[in-house]
Design an enzyme around this catalytic site. Structure first.
Site, short mmCIF file in Angstrom:
data_model
loop_
_atom_site.label_atom_id
_atom_site.label_comp_id
_atom_site.label_asym_id
_atom_site.label_seq_id
_atom_site.Cartn_x
_atom_site.Cartn_y
_atom_site.Cartn_z
CB THR A 170 -1.10 -0.13 1.26
OG1 THR A 170 -2.08 -1.09 1.06
CG2 THR A 170 -1.63 1.09 1.62
CG ASP A 201 -5.63 -0.53 6.81
OD1 ASP A 201 -5.62 -1.41 5.95
OD2 ASP A 201 -4.73 0.37 7.02
CB THR A 221 1.34 0.12 4.61
OG1 THR A 221 1.12 -1.16 4.12
CG2 THR A 221 2.46 0.29 5.60
N GLY A 224 -4.92 -5.23 7.24
CA GLY A 224 -5.85 -4.20 7.30
C GLY A 224 -6.88 -4.68 8.45
N1 ASP Z 1 -3.56 -2.30 4.63
C1 ASP Z 1 -3.92 -2.98 3.18
C2 ASP Z 1 -5.07 -3.52 3.58
O1 ASP Z 1 -5.03 -4.30 4.34
C3 ASP Z 1 -2.87 -3.67 2.73
C4 ASP Z 1 -1.61 -3.15 2.63
O2 ASP Z 1 -1.09 -2.22 3.50
O3 ASP Z 1 -0.75 -3.28 1.65
O4 ASP Z 1 -6.03 -3.33 2.61
#
Ligand code: ASP
Length: 304
Positions: A170, A201, A221, A224
């Site tokens: 992310t 998230d 990140t 989530g």
């Molecule tokens: N936080 C993101 C999610 O759970 C994933 C990521 O950080 O790559 O959608």
């Protein structure tokens, strides 16, 4: 002081698994995003303009799990989420489960500025994008081979959680402008193999994204489901507001106590109104970058 900080996800991969060429690709993308965002600040534009510009660059980079390089859902589709928040007014905009929007962060900003709502999802969000003249693209724009192979491995059960939870790509940005005003933005493809309309998230205000001039701007990140339950981004701000903690202390607490306590993995970038930046992560590494008016322009991956 004008400042912008970005991240390109946190991960647990070992230093030896990253080739020099690969690091150069990440580094070049991070620097391009820093420059695009800082150009806005330098020209007297707002912190919102800066975080949007930085995230748009990262959304076009196939190496990150956002926009072009988004991971695949279980059904083989890329579904994108994003959010943006203005620390001065506490206005926010977010979008989820988009399939045809090249720059989800820009649609999130339109939701904030041109709609009475905060979070739009799915087909309705894309109808709104059409009305707003936001750039749409074919689903094939988001098809990258390395992400597709990742999905196939995950679906065959061969990799497992290990690989999917290995690197969260992310992207996000936080910035402070000439008025001392903060903004935050986050954009993601979510988690490989996600199902049933899963939303993480990133587009949830207070979980993956938050900004208030009373405390800080945050973009997170990581896994989530845990960041949601930790209300991670708002928690950093709340600790600053209610306990008077400095941004670094608050950020470290949220990752190393709260998120870790729930069993989650991830990281975040936070910035206070004086431009002080804090990166906190409980993974081995986090792609990150900082640029400010003092001439600082740095990227990093492993702990200093
Ligand atoms: N936080 C993101 C999610 O759970 C994933 C990521 O950080 O790559 O959608």
């Amino acid at each position: 002081m004008l400042a912008l900080a970005i991240h390109g996800g946190a991960g647990s991969f070992a230093p030896e698994s990253l080739t020099v060429e690969r690091w150069h690709a990440y580094d070049a993308a991070l620097r391009q995003a820093l420059d695009a965002g800082f150009r806005q600040l330098d020209a007297g534009q707002s912190s919102l303009d800066a975080v949007e510009a930085a995230v748009r660059v990262l959304e076009d980079e196939p190496v990150f799990n956002a926009g072009r390089g988004a991971v695949f859902s279980h059904d083989g589709i890329n579904e994108l989420d994003a959010a943006i928040m203005d620390g001065a007014s506490l206005r926010a905009g977010a979008v989820a489960a988009l399939r045809h929007v090249r720059h989800p962060v820009s649609l999130a900003r339109r939701v904030m500025e041109n709609s009475p709502h905060v979070l739009l999802a799915g087909a309705g969000a894309e109808d709104f994008a059409l009305e707003q003249g936001i750039e749409l693209c074919a689903r094939s724009w988001f098809h990258t081979e390395h992400r597709y192979q990742q999905l196939l491995r995950a679906r065959s059960g061969e990799t497992a959680a290990a690989e999917c939870l290995d690197y969260f790509g992310t992207v996000g940005a936080v910035a402070v402008d000439a008025h001392g005003s903060l903004a935050a933005a986050t954009s993601t493809g979510g988690m490989t193999g996600k199902r049933w309309g899963r939303i993480g998230d990133s587009p949830i205000i207070g979980a993956g994204t938050y900004a208030s001039n009373a405390s800080c701007a945050v973009s997170a990140t990581g896994h989530g489901e845990f960041l949601l339950r930790a209300t991670a981004a708002r928690e950093v701000a709340a600790r600053m507001e209610h306990l008077g903690e400095p941004v670094g202390t608050a950020a470290a607490f949220v990752i190393h106590q709260r998120l870790q306590g729930l069993g989650g993995q991830g990281g975040l970038v936070a910035m206070d109104a004086s431009g002080t930046v804090a990166f906190a992560y409980n993974t081995r590494a986090m792609f990150r970058g900082v640029i400010d008016a003092s001439g600082r322009r740095e990227t990093g991956l492993f702990p200093p």
